[in-house]
Design a protein around this motif. Structure first.
Motif, PDB file in Angstrom:
ATOM      1  N   CYS A  50       0.830  -1.214   0.000  1.00  0.00           N
ATOM      2  CA  CYS A  50       0.000   0.000   0.000  1.00  0.00           C
ATOM      3  C   CYS A  50       0.861   1.259   0.000  1.00  0.00           C
ATOM      4  N   LEU A  51       1.931   1.270   0.756  1.00  0.00           N
ATOM      5  CA  LEU A  51       2.833   2.420   0.774  1.00  0.00           C
ATOM      6  C   LEU A  51       3.513   2.620  -0.575  1.00  0.00           C
ATOM      7  N   ALA A  52       3.880   1.547  -1.246  1.00  0.00           N
ATOM      8  CA  ALA A  52       4.487   1.668  -2.574  1.00  0.00           C
ATOM      9  C   ALA A  52       3.483   2.251  -3.571  1.00  0.00           C
ATOM     10  N   GLY A  53       2.232   1.816  -3.478  1.00  0.00           N
ATOM     11  CA  GLY A  53       1.189   2.368  -4.350  1.00  0.00           C
ATOM     12  C   GLY A  53       0.981   3.845  -4.108  1.00  0.00           C
ATOM     13  N   ALA A  54       0.983   4.264  -2.859  1.00  0.00           N
ATOM     14  CA  ALA A  54       0.836   5.689  -2.531  1.00  0.00           C
ATOM     15  C   ALA A  54       2.011   6.493  -3.073  1.00  0.00           C
ATOM     16  N   ALA A  55       3.203   5.961  -2.998  1.00  0.00           N
ATOM     17  CA  ALA A  55       4.382   6.668  -3.511  1.00  0.00           C
ATOM     18  C   ALA A  55       4.289   6.867  -5.018  1.00  0.00           C
ATOM     19  N   VAL A  56       3.815   5.859  -5.743  1.00  0.00           N
ATOM     20  CA  VAL A  56       3.686   5.977  -7.196  1.00  0.00           C
ATOM     21  C   VAL A  56       2.670   7.061  -7.550  1.00  0.00           C
ATOM     22  N   PHE A  57       1.541   7.106  -6.863  1.00  0.00           N
ATOM     23  CA  PHE A  57       0.544   8.138  -7.134  1.00  0.00           C
ATOM     24  C   PHE A  57       1.056   9.532  -6.763  1.00  0.00           C
ATOM     25  N   PHE A  58       1.839   9.629  -5.715  1.00  0.00           N
ATOM     26  CA  PHE A  58       2.407  10.915  -5.323  1.00  0.00           C
ATOM     27  C   PHE A  58       3.361  11.441  -6.396  1.00  0.00           C
ATOM     28  N   VAL A  59       4.200  10.590  -6.925  1.00  0.00           N
ATOM     29  CA  VAL A  59       5.132  10.988  -7.980  1.00  0.00           C
ATOM     30  C   VAL A  59       4.370  11.421  -9.230  1.00  0.00           C
ATOM     31  N   ALA A  60       3.331  10.699  -9.592  1.00  0.00           N
ATOM     32  CA  ALA A  60       2.530  11.065 -10.765  1.00  0.00           C
ATOM     33  C   ALA A  60       1.856  12.425 -10.568  1.00  0.00           C
ATOM     34  N   THR A  61       1.377  12.695  -9.384  1.00  0.00           N
ATOM     35  CA  THR A  61       0.751  13.977  -9.082  1.00  0.00           C
ATOM     36  C   THR A  61       1.763  15.119  -9.172  1.00  0.00           C
ATOM     37  N   LEU A  62       2.959  14.909  -8.656  1.00  0.00           N
ATOM     38  CA  LEU A  62       4.002  15.929  -8.729  1.00  0.00           C
ATOM     39  C   LEU A  62       4.362  16.251 -10.179  1.00  0.00           C
ATOM     40  N   ILE A  63       4.498  15.243 -11.013  1.00  0.00           N
ATOM     41  CA  ILE A  63       4.846  15.464 -12.419  1.00  0.00           C
ATOM     42  C   ILE A  63       3.755  16.270 -13.117  1.00  0.00           C
ATOM     43  N   ALA A  64       2.503  15.927 -12.899  1.00  0.00           N
ATOM     44  CA  ALA A  64       1.398  16.650 -13.538  1.00  0.00           C
ATOM     45  C   ALA A  64       1.320  18.091 -13.051  1.00  0.00           C
ATOM     46  N   ALA A  65       1.498  18.312 -11.764  1.00  0.00           N
ATOM     47  CA  ALA A  65       1.420  19.668 -11.214  1.00  0.00           C
ATOM     48  C   ALA A  65       2.562  20.534 -11.722  1.00  0.00           C
ATOM     49  N   ILE A  66       3.755  20.001 -11.805  1.00  0.00           N
ATOM     50  CA  ILE A  66       4.901  20.779 -12.285  1.00  0.00           C
ATOM     51  C   ILE A  66       4.736  21.145 -13.748  1.00  0.00           C
ATOM     52  N   SER A  67       4.281  20.206 -14.564  1.00  0.00           N
ATOM     53  CA  SER A  67       4.094  20.519 -15.983  1.00  0.00           C
ATOM     54  C   SER A  67       3.005  21.567 -16.179  1.00  0.00           C
ATOM     55  N   TYR A  68       1.959  21.536 -15.390  1.00  0.00           N
ATOM     56  CA  TYR A  68       0.892  22.535 -15.470  1.00  0.00           C
ATOM     57  C   TYR A  68       1.414  23.916 -15.085  1.00  0.00           C
ATOM     58  N   MET A  69       2.193  24.002 -13.996  1.00  0.00           N
ATOM     59  CA  MET A  69       2.710  25.299 -13.555  1.00  0.00           C
ATOM     60  C   MET A  69       3.699  25.884 -14.569  1.00  0.00           C
ATOM     61  N   VAL A  70       4.521  25.048 -15.171  1.00  0.00           N
ATOM     62  CA  VAL A  70       5.477  25.534 -16.177  1.00  0.00           C
ATOM     63  C   VAL A  70       4.736  26.105 -17.378  1.00  0.00           C
ATOM     64  N   ARG A  71       3.728  25.410 -17.850  1.00  0.00           N
ATOM     65  CA  ARG A  71       2.958  25.894 -19.012  1.00  0.00           C
ATOM     66  C   ARG A  71       2.223  27.192 -18.681  1.00  0.00           C
ATOM     67  N   LYS A  72       1.672  27.282 -17.493  1.00  0.00           N
ATOM     68  CA  LYS A  72       0.954  28.491 -17.092  1.00  0.00           C
ATOM     69  C   LYS A  72       1.914  29.677 -17.023  1.00  0.00           C
ATOM     70  N   ARG A  73       3.117  29.475 -16.512  1.00  0.00           N
ATOM     71  CA  ARG A  73       4.108  30.539 -16.428  1.00  0.00           C
ATOM     72  C   ARG A  73       4.546  30.989 -17.823  1.00  0.00           C
ATOM     73  N   GLN A  74       4.662  30.058 -18.769  1.00  0.00           N
ATOM     74  CA  GLN A  74       5.019  30.416 -20.138  1.00  0.00           C
ATOM     75  C   GLN A  74       3.938  31.297 -20.760  1.00  0.00           C
ATOM     76  N   ILE A  75       2.693  30.965 -20.540  1.00  0.00           N
ATOM     77  CA  ILE A  75       1.582  31.747 -21.092  1.00  0.00           C
ATOM     78  C   ILE A  75       1.585  33.153 -20.497  1.00  0.00           C
ATOM     79  N   GLU A  76       1.847  33.283 -19.186  1.00  0.00           N
ATOM     80  CA  GLU A  76       1.881  34.602 -18.555  1.00  0.00           C
ATOM     81  C   GLU A  76       3.015  35.452 -19.122  1.00  0.00           C
TER      82      GLU A  76
END
Length: 150
Positions: free
Chosen positions: A55-81
């Motif tokens: 269960c802890l390994a599964g949570a870690a995988v989802f956490f990493v996926a969330t971080l990647i998606a959030a970082i890519s969204y913030m980078v794109r938003k900053r480029q648009i600004e």
């Protein structure tokens, strides 16, 4: 004037739509990929270490996926600004340049100089320049005091 505002609105709306659809596609792809990855990792860790570690390994995988998606969204938003700020600066510079290059403005300025006289106009311009300098320094001081904290 209105066409410029409408074009800016259309462009910002299309950018927002593209950004939203990109985020939705990324979320869907990440969900499917991480689902299969988590299932495989869960089964492998469950067989080797036990239920809690799986269960802890599964949570870690989802956490990493969330971080990647959030970082890519913030980078794109900053480029648009940054693109929006560059366009606004170019538009402001173009408006000032076109106003000063207008023959009617130049003709009106020459008529004012002829009507008042150059000797009387120099002190008026000096006082106006001082007032403008004081106003600019006052606005700069107020803007630095009220800067938003991040």
């Amino acid at each position: 004037m209105f066409t410029h505002m409408i074009d800016d609105f259309k462009e910002s709306a299309s950018s927002a739509l593209r950004l939203t659809s990109l985020a939705a596609a990324a979320v869907l792809a990440l969900f499917v990929t991480t689902s299969f990855l988590c299932a495989a990792v869960f089964v492998a860790v469950l067989e080797k270490y036990g239920l809690v570690q799986a269960c802890l390994a599964g949570a870690a995988v989802f956490f990493v996926a969330t971080l990647i998606a959030a970082i890519s969204y913030m980078v794109r938003k900053r480029q648009i600004e940054k693109q929006r700020e560059a366009r606004a600066a170019a538009a402001a510079k173009s408006a000032v340049h076109s106003a000063l290059a207008d023959p009617m403005v130049m003709a009106a300025g020459l008529q004012v100089i002829r009507a008042i006289g150059i000797k009387k106009l120099i002190p008026i311009l000096a006082v106006g320049g001082l007032a403008l300098g004081f106003l600019a320094s006052r606005n700069a001081g107020a803007a630095s005091d009220e800067a938003p904290a991040e």
